[in-house]
Design a protein around this motif. Structure first.
Motif, PDB file in Angstrom:
ATOM      1  N   UNK A 124       0.681  -1.136  -0.019  1.00  0.00           N
ATOM      2  CA  UNK A 124      -0.087   0.109   0.073  1.00  0.00           C
ATOM      3  C   UNK A 124       1.096   1.272  -0.088  1.00  0.00           C
ATOM      4  N   UNK A 125       0.925   2.027  -1.027  1.00  0.00           N
ATOM      5  CA  UNK A 125       1.556   3.215  -1.284  1.00  0.00           C
ATOM      6  C   UNK A 125       0.896   4.433  -0.991  1.00  0.00           C
ATOM      7  N   UNK A 126       1.460   5.380  -0.309  1.00  0.00           N
ATOM      8  CA  UNK A 126       0.707   6.765   0.049  1.00  0.00           C
ATOM      9  C   UNK A 126       0.905   7.284  -1.225  1.00  0.00           C
ATOM     10  N   UNK A 127      -0.129   8.455  -1.283  1.00  0.00           N
ATOM     11  CA  UNK A 127      -0.046   9.295  -2.303  1.00  0.00           C
ATOM     12  C   UNK A 127       0.831  10.497  -2.023  1.00  0.00           C
ATOM     13  N   UNK A 128       1.135  11.049  -3.263  1.00  0.00           N
ATOM     14  CA  UNK A 128       1.403  10.611  -4.734  1.00  0.00           C
ATOM     15  C   UNK A 128       2.354   9.225  -4.681  1.00  0.00           C
ATOM     16  N   UNK A 129       2.049   8.195  -5.686  1.00  0.00           N
ATOM     17  CA  UNK A 129       2.851   7.056  -5.510  1.00  0.00           C
ATOM     18  C   UNK A 129       4.176   7.440  -6.341  1.00  0.00           C
ATOM     19  N   UNK A 130       4.240   8.403  -7.180  1.00  0.00           N
ATOM     20  CA  UNK A 130       5.587   9.014  -7.827  1.00  0.00           C
ATOM     21  C   UNK A 130       5.427  10.231  -7.966  1.00  0.00           C
ATOM     22  N   UNK A 131       6.618  11.096  -8.698  1.00  0.00           N
ATOM     23  CA  UNK A 131       6.345  12.336  -8.937  1.00  0.00           C
ATOM     24  C   UNK A 131       6.399  12.498 -10.612  1.00  0.00           C
ATOM     25  N   UNK A 132       6.254  11.348 -11.126  1.00  0.00           N
ATOM     26  CA  UNK A 132       6.098  11.152 -12.585  1.00  0.00           C
ATOM     27  C   UNK A 132       5.494  10.114 -13.073  1.00  0.00           C
ATOM     28  N   UNK A 133       4.520  10.220 -14.087  1.00  0.00           N
ATOM     29  CA  UNK A 133       3.598   8.890 -14.750  1.00  0.00           C
ATOM     30  C   UNK A 133       4.813   7.837 -14.869  1.00  0.00           C
TER      31      UNK A 133
ATOM     32  N   UNK B 257       6.295   1.002 -11.359  1.00  0.00           N
ATOM     33  CA  UNK B 257       5.871   0.300  -9.954  1.00  0.00           C
ATOM     34  C   UNK B 257       4.670  -0.462 -10.265  1.00  0.00           C
ATOM     35  N   UNK B 258       3.666   0.087 -10.987  1.00  0.00           N
ATOM     36  CA  UNK B 258       2.394  -0.773 -11.186  1.00  0.00           C
ATOM     37  C   UNK B 258       2.369  -1.743 -11.940  1.00  0.00           C
ATOM     38  N   UNK B 259       3.395  -1.846 -13.129  1.00  0.00           N
ATOM     39  CA  UNK B 259       3.622  -2.911 -13.837  1.00  0.00           C
ATOM     40  C   UNK B 259       4.428  -4.192 -13.090  1.00  0.00           C
ATOM     41  N   UNK B 260       5.260  -3.478 -12.234  1.00  0.00           N
ATOM     42  CA  UNK B 260       6.363  -4.616 -11.482  1.00  0.00           C
ATOM     43  C   UNK B 260       5.448  -5.142 -10.463  1.00  0.00           C
ATOM     44  N   UNK B 261       4.314  -4.730  -9.731  1.00  0.00           N
ATOM     45  CA  UNK B 261       3.283  -5.422  -8.852  1.00  0.00           C
ATOM     46  C   UNK B 261       2.665  -6.479  -9.945  1.00  0.00           C
ATOM     47  N   UNK B 262       2.118  -6.121 -11.199  1.00  0.00           N
ATOM     48  CA  UNK B 262       1.409  -7.127 -11.796  1.00  0.00           C
ATOM     49  C   UNK B 262       2.259  -8.075 -12.174  1.00  0.00           C
TER      50      UNK B 262
ATOM     51  N   UNK C 268      -3.703   7.059 -13.350  1.00  0.00           N
ATOM     52  CA  UNK C 268      -4.718   8.198 -13.891  1.00  0.00           C
ATOM     53  C   UNK C 268      -4.481   9.430 -12.985  1.00  0.00           C
ATOM     54  N   UNK C 269      -4.658   9.443 -11.775  1.00  0.00           N
ATOM     55  CA  UNK C 269      -4.502  10.426 -10.900  1.00  0.00           C
ATOM     56  C   UNK C 269      -3.054  11.343 -11.276  1.00  0.00           C
ATOM     57  N   UNK C 270      -1.983  10.551 -11.283  1.00  0.00           N
ATOM     58  CA  UNK C 270      -0.690  11.172 -11.745  1.00  0.00           C
ATOM     59  C   UNK C 270      -0.769  11.868 -13.145  1.00  0.00           C
ATOM     60  N   UNK C 271      -1.443  11.350 -14.174  1.00  0.00           N
ATOM     61  CA  UNK C 271      -1.579  11.606 -15.457  1.00  0.00           C
ATOM     62  C   UNK C 271      -2.346  13.085 -15.284  1.00  0.00           C
ATOM     63  N   UNK C 272      -3.306  13.269 -14.446  1.00  0.00           N
ATOM     64  CA  UNK C 272      -4.221  14.555 -14.301  1.00  0.00           C
ATOM     65  C   UNK C 272      -3.355  15.733 -13.640  1.00  0.00           C
ATOM     66  N   UNK C 273      -2.533  15.342 -12.748  1.00  0.00           N
ATOM     67  CA  UNK C 273      -1.661  16.259 -12.098  1.00  0.00           C
ATOM     68  C   UNK C 273      -0.643  16.839 -13.056  1.00  0.00           C
ATOM     69  N   UNK C 274       0.020  15.866 -13.693  1.00  0.00           N
ATOM     70  CA  UNK C 274       1.059  16.322 -14.902  1.00  0.00           C
ATOM     71  C   UNK C 274       0.441  17.391 -15.678  1.00  0.00           C
ATOM     72  N   UNK C 275      -0.617  16.868 -16.319  1.00  0.00           N
ATOM     73  CA  UNK C 275      -1.487  17.689 -17.346  1.00  0.00           C
ATOM     74  C   UNK C 275      -1.580  19.025 -16.878  1.00  0.00           C
ATOM     75  N   UNK C 276      -1.973  19.031 -15.454  1.00  0.00           N
ATOM     76  CA  UNK C 276      -2.407  20.387 -15.043  1.00  0.00           C
ATOM     77  C   UNK C 276      -1.414  21.223 -14.061  1.00  0.00           C
ATOM     78  N   UNK C 277      -0.141  20.562 -14.270  1.00  0.00           N
ATOM     79  CA  UNK C 277       0.943  21.256 -13.554  1.00  0.00           C
ATOM     80  C   UNK C 277       1.420  22.528 -14.173  1.00  0.00           C
ATOM     81  N   UNK C 278       1.821  23.467 -13.198  1.00  0.00           N
ATOM     82  CA  UNK C 278       2.300  24.812 -13.693  1.00  0.00           C
ATOM     83  C   UNK C 278       3.740  24.882 -13.524  1.00  0.00           C
ATOM     84  N   UNK C 279       4.528  25.139 -14.255  1.00  0.00           N
ATOM     85  CA  UNK C 279       5.874  25.605 -14.031  1.00  0.00           C
ATOM     86  C   UNK C 279       6.211  26.876 -13.556  1.00  0.00           C
ATOM     87  N   UNK C 280       6.836  27.096 -12.499  1.00  0.00           N
ATOM     88  CA  UNK C 280       7.210  28.442 -12.009  1.00  0.00           C
ATOM     89  C   UNK C 280       8.708  28.787 -12.197  1.00  0.00           C
TER      90      UNK C 280
END
Length: 317
Positions: free
Chosen positions: A88-97, A103-108, A304-316
């Protein structure tokens, strides 16, 4: 027989996992790079202390709950599943997709349970809200908006969007049962280069729209999810007392002689079962370990959550 679960990461949220697993009779060991801190929890909870490298090799550890800084989640999750551990991995499970997908593929590939800590999916008020939506009590859902505001916590690697939004995105995805077709993000960095305020605007198949607002630099706390349907509106407000956490508004809006008219009604408060979300989440994890069922908050949702975070991220700058 309860599985023998170890907690890797004895910080604020890891300590909650430790105490909750102990209450469920499933805590076997604790581990942290801060050895003194981990040994303190081991003594307090009467369980094993294991150094992180030893943890993965132990045959008496069936599963690992990971509550680490997110940049360390993917590599440790991969190491765990390759050593035969469910995770069980706390959110977010990584900082990139890409890391999340690995990680998900390795578990499978290793036939291991992979669950993500989207704890509000296990809140009884949200479970009730989802049941009402599925039963058609709100009609067709047309709009969802969420606000998660407060002061802190401040991280060096993840901003307000990545730290706070996964909770709400998980709930929104559970309601829509689909990925957004459009994502637009706006953010504001005040303290440094990481966003302290973040907005996400999303459009889903069928025309459903959603807006998310997250802030870690706000003078008051707000934890609210609002769902607008064609028959009723619902508000899950986690700052309210238990008997008022889920409000149902049966307002009416219609056209009369070419003009819009409406009536407002006082809310009805849905009866919500008792139970702490983290306890229910870890109960679910324990059940999945035993039955080998896919977790409610599994790897696909996490990616899917990380994909949304990545698409919505703003670089400063």
């Amino acid at each position: 027989m309860k599985p023998r679960i170890a907690v890797l990461g004895c910080g604020y949220w890891g300590s909650n996992h430790i105490r909750t697993l102990k209450s469920l009779g499933a805590l076997h060991a604790v581990s942290d790079a801060n050895i003194a801190r981990a040994e303190g929890f081991a003594s307090e909870q009467d369980c094993l202390f294991l150094e992180p490298e030893e943890l993965f090799k132990r045959d008496d550890v069936d599963a690992i709950v990971m509550a680490l800084p997110p940049q360390f989640h993917a590599e440790n999750a991969i190491k765990a599943v390759e050593h035969g551990k469910d995770v069980l991995v706390e959110k977010p499970i990584a900082l990139n997709v890409a890391d999340a997908e690995r990680a998900v593929a390795a578990a499978k590939a290793n036939n291991r349970i992979f669950m993500v800590g989207h704890v509000l999916r296990f809140h009884p008020a949200f479970e009730k809200l989802k049941a009402l939506i599925d039963d058609g009590e709100l009609g067709t859902v047309r709009y969802i908006h969420s606000h998660r505001l407060g002061l802190g916590k401040f991280h060096t690697e993840s901003d307000a969007l990545w730290d706070l939004a996964p909770h709400d995105l998980s709930m929104i995805l559970a309601i829509t049962e689909s990925a957004p077709t459009e994502i637009r993000g706006e953010g504001a960095a005040v303290l440094d280069h990481l966003s302290d305020f973040a907005h996400l605007h999303m459009r889903f198949p069928g025309g459903l729209k959603s807006h998310l607002f997250a802030s870690r630099l706000n003078p008051y706390r707000e934890r609210r999810l609002t769902v607008v349907g064609t028959k009723a509106m619902a508000v899950f407000d986690d700052m309210e007392p238990w008997d008022r956490k889920l409000a149902i508004y049966r307002h009416a809006v219609w056209q009369d002689s070419g003009h819009w008219a409406f009536t407002m009604n006082e809310p009805n408060y849905a009866e919500v079962a008792s139970g702490m979300p983290l306890t229910r989440e870890l109960d679910h994890f324990i059940d999945c370990i035993g039955t080998r069922a896919e977790p409610r908050t599994g790897g696909e949702e996490a990616v899917n959550v990380l994909r949304i975070l990545t698409a919505g991220s703003i670089n400063h700058d």
